[in-house]
Design a protein around this motif. Structure first.
Motif, short mmCIF file in Angstrom:
data_model
loop_
_atom_site.label_atom_id
_atom_site.label_comp_id
_atom_site.label_asym_id
_atom_site.label_seq_id
_atom_site.Cartn_x
_atom_site.Cartn_y
_atom_site.Cartn_z
N ILE A 1 0.72 -1.24 0.02
CA ILE A 1 -0.02 -0.06 0.05
C ILE A 1 0.87 1.52 0.17
N PHE A 2 2.02 1.28 0.67
CA PHE A 2 2.93 2.38 0.77
C PHE A 2 3.36 2.96 -0.70
N THR A 3 3.75 1.83 -1.63
CA THR A 3 4.31 1.95 -2.82
C THR A 3 2.92 2.66 -3.74
N LEU B 1 0.08 12.26 2.70
CA LEU B 1 0.11 11.75 4.25
C LEU B 1 -0.02 10.36 4.40
N SER B 2 0.28 9.55 3.31
CA SER B 2 -0.12 8.13 3.30
C SER B 2 1.30 7.63 3.94
N GLN B 3 2.31 7.15 2.99
CA GLN B 3 3.57 6.39 3.61
C GLN B 3 4.36 7.25 4.65
N GLY B 4 4.56 6.77 5.82
CA GLY B 4 5.26 7.41 6.69
C GLY B 4 6.60 7.90 6.43
N PHE B 5 6.82 9.04 6.17
CA PHE B 5 8.20 9.61 6.24
C PHE B 5 8.14 11.31 6.28
N ALA C 1 -1.89 -5.36 11.41
CA ALA C 1 -0.64 -5.56 11.53
C ALA C 1 0.27 -4.84 10.22
N PHE C 2 1.31 -4.42 10.65
CA PHE C 2 2.18 -3.87 9.52
C PHE C 2 2.44 -4.92 8.49
N ASP C 3 2.59 -4.48 7.20
CA ASP C 3 2.17 -5.40 6.21
C ASP C 3 3.41 -6.48 5.87
N HIS D 1 2.57 1.53 18.20
CA HIS D 1 1.94 0.56 17.18
C HIS D 1 1.47 1.31 15.71
N ASN D 2 2.02 0.89 14.68
CA ASN D 2 1.78 1.30 13.37
C ASN D 2 0.88 0.35 12.92
N PRO D 3 -0.48 0.79 12.46
CA PRO D 3 -0.97 1.99 12.08
C PRO D 3 -1.73 2.82 13.30
N VAL E 1 10.13 0.05 16.42
CA VAL E 1 11.03 1.13 15.55
C VAL E 1 10.64 2.65 15.98
N TYR E 2 9.28 2.62 16.54
CA TYR E 2 8.88 4.19 17.23
C TYR E 2 8.98 4.21 18.51
N GLU E 3 10.17 3.48 18.99
CA GLU E 3 10.43 3.66 20.45
C GLU E 3 10.50 5.07 21.06
N GLY F 1 15.90 5.42 10.99
CA GLY F 1 15.15 6.06 9.90
C GLY F 1 14.17 6.66 10.65
N LYS F 2 13.14 6.44 11.66
CA LYS F 2 12.17 7.13 12.28
C LYS F 2 12.81 8.13 13.12
N PRO F 3 13.66 7.93 14.14
CA PRO F 3 13.95 8.96 15.06
C PRO F 3 15.00 10.04 14.37
N TYR G 1 4.06 8.24 14.38
CA TYR G 1 3.91 9.80 13.81
C TYR G 1 2.88 9.64 12.88
N PHE G 2 1.70 8.54 13.43
CA PHE G 2 0.40 8.68 12.59
C PHE G 2 -0.53 9.05 13.38
N GLN G 3 -1.64 9.38 12.55
CA GLN G 3 -2.79 9.83 13.54
C GLN G 3 -4.03 9.22 12.71
N LEU H 1 -8.82 5.57 8.61
CA LEU H 1 -7.74 6.22 7.89
C LEU H 1 -6.75 6.58 8.60
N ARG H 2 -5.56 6.35 7.96
CA ARG H 2 -4.21 6.84 8.61
C ARG H 2 -3.65 7.99 7.98
N PHE H 3 -3.18 8.88 8.68
CA PHE H 3 -2.28 10.05 8.31
C PHE H 3 -1.23 9.94 8.81
N1 GLN Z 1 6.78 2.58 7.93
C1 GLN Z 1 6.17 3.20 6.89
C2 GLN Z 1 4.67 3.49 6.92
O1 GLN Z 1 4.03 2.74 7.72
C3 GLN Z 1 6.24 2.63 5.33
C4 GLN Z 1 7.35 1.54 5.24
C5 GLN Z 1 7.41 1.37 3.93
O2 GLN Z 1 7.08 1.73 2.85
N2 GLN Z 1 7.80 0.00 3.67
O3 GLN Z 1 4.24 4.20 6.33
#
Ligand code: GLN
Length: 381
Positions: free
Chosen positions: A15-17, A31-35, A120-122, A169-171, A200-202, A231-233, A315-317, A360-362
């Motif tokens: 989904i992120f791609t 505001l989709s993929q987390g970066f 669950a994260f994919d 937890h993501n998402p 990863v979001y510790e 990457g996240k911190p 960093y998701f809402q 939905l996740r932002f």
């Molecule tokens: N962790 C990021 C997210 O949840 C995406 C990571 C990825 O694109 N594989 O958006």
């Protein structure tokens, strides 16, 4: 035509791609993929640059650059009171996803059962399936997405080999509490069950709450692969550097796979991060930095018809949109992107049965201007 016996017949493109590509195609605010859409620290960039100039351009040691492993060990001991031996219990990976894949591949055999919590994260389920394992998913529900440990207990049997946790937890932006730790400890006690803990979001935890990572709890630590990310911190998701910590016998199995999967990861980035980690402000100041963004974004969303779900970490809402439409979340996410110009993630993609709670996740790791522009568009929805 050559025939392919797919190992992942049900899998499409992540989904992120999909959403980031769509956002770029239609010019939506992503505001989709987390970066983050802001730069990482100039100091860190300088340190990595200097490392390249200083000759860190060949293979790093297979398990990672030793000074970086030492810094991680010190940080973990300081924050969580747990000592991991940098020589035998810490391995630097090409991001969290590689660490997760490697841990699962290292210890899951065909027909082993692995419990995951959905959404669950994919990357969890595909890694389990490729290893021949069986995914046992327990669905969590909004608004609090808490884990029903009585149901976990019922899922556990002699074939259960691993439980995958993710805190923060993501998402869903929830975090584990001490009660969860106690319930988990009681369930795994005297059983051969590994824990894979995606943390990863510790450092992205808000409102003065505690990160209940596995390292803190000796009875859980002894069976856990703890996965973390830089990457996240450090606002540098594109560098793809993270790590895994586990007791030596588990780490030894982990490295058997790691060495043949990536062998090692970018030496210059590792050397730069090793220096940068020496200043604890670089991670201890993150809750303040992201709380400001979280509150700013939440405040903006208050003027829309979206309903806010709690956000304790990451960093998701997430939001519910029942006041707006009864469309499927995946349809609505596409329409928001194309018609309103804001790309989001539909949370049903994180359920194996595509369970749709209309959430939905932002991602709010964005410049204030980006958040302002997004809110301006979301008010019209
Ligand atoms: N962790 C990021 C997210 O949840 C995406 C990571 C990825 O694109 N594989 O958006």
């Amino acid at each position: 035509m050559i025939s392919v016996n797919s190992k992942l017949p049900g899998a499409g493109t992540t989904i992120f791609t999909v959403m980031s590509a769509l956002a770029a195609e239609v010019g939506a605010i992503n505001l989709s993929q987390g970066f983050p859409d802001y730069e990482t620290s100039p100091e860190l960039i300088e340190l990595v640059n200097q490392s390249m100039k200083n000759g860190f351009n060949q293979y790093a040691p297979m398990a990672g650059y030793m000074p970086l492993r030492e810094e991680i060990s010190k940080k973990t001991e300081k924050l969580y009171g747990a000592y991991y031996n940098p020589d035998t219990e810490i391995t630097i990976t090409a991001g969290g996803t590689q660490a997760i894949y490697t841990a699962i591949t290292a210890v899951i055999n065909p027909n082993d059962e692995v419990i995951i919590f959905e959404p669950a994260f994919d990357c969890y389920a595909p890694a389990i399936k490729i290893a021949g394992g069986v995914v046992k998913a327990l669905e969590l529900e909004p608004p609090d997405y808490h884990i029903r440990w009585d149901l976990v207990k019922k899922l556990v049997n002699n074939r259960t080999r691993m439980i995958i946790l993710n805190t923060p937890h993501n998402p869903t932006a929830t975090i584990l509490q001490k009660e969860d730790i106690d319930a988990l400890s009681a369930i795994v006690k005297n059983r051969d069950i590994f824990i894979l803990s995606d943390e990863v979001y510790e450092h992205l935890i808000y409102d003065g709450q505690t990160h209940h990572g596995m390292a803190r709890y000796p009875e859980l630590r002894e069976r856990s692969f703890v996965v973390a990310s830089f990457g996240k911190p450090f606002h540098a998701t594109g560098w793809k550097v993270g790590y895994c910590m586990a007791p030596a016998p588990l780490m030894s199995e982990f490295r058997k796979v790691h060495q043949f999967l990536v062998f090692c990861v970018s030496s210059a980035v590792q050397a730069g991060i090793a220096e940068y980690l020496k200043n604890e402000r670089h991670y201890l100041d993150l809750p303040e930095f992201f709380t400001e963004k979280r509150d700013y974004f939440r405040n903006g969303l208050e003027s829309t018809r979206f309903e806010l779900l709690p956000c304790a970490g990451t960093y998701f809402q997430s939001v519910r949109y029942n006041r707006i439409t009864d469309e499927k979340d995946s349809d609505f996410a596409l329409r928001l992107t194309k018609e309103f110009g804001v790309a989001v993630i539909p949370v049903s993609v994180f359920y194996s049965k595509a369970t749709d709670h209309h959430v939905l996740r932002f991602c709010f790791a964005k410049k204030q201007q980006t958040l302002d522009n997004a809110i301006e568009r979301l008010i019209k929805v």
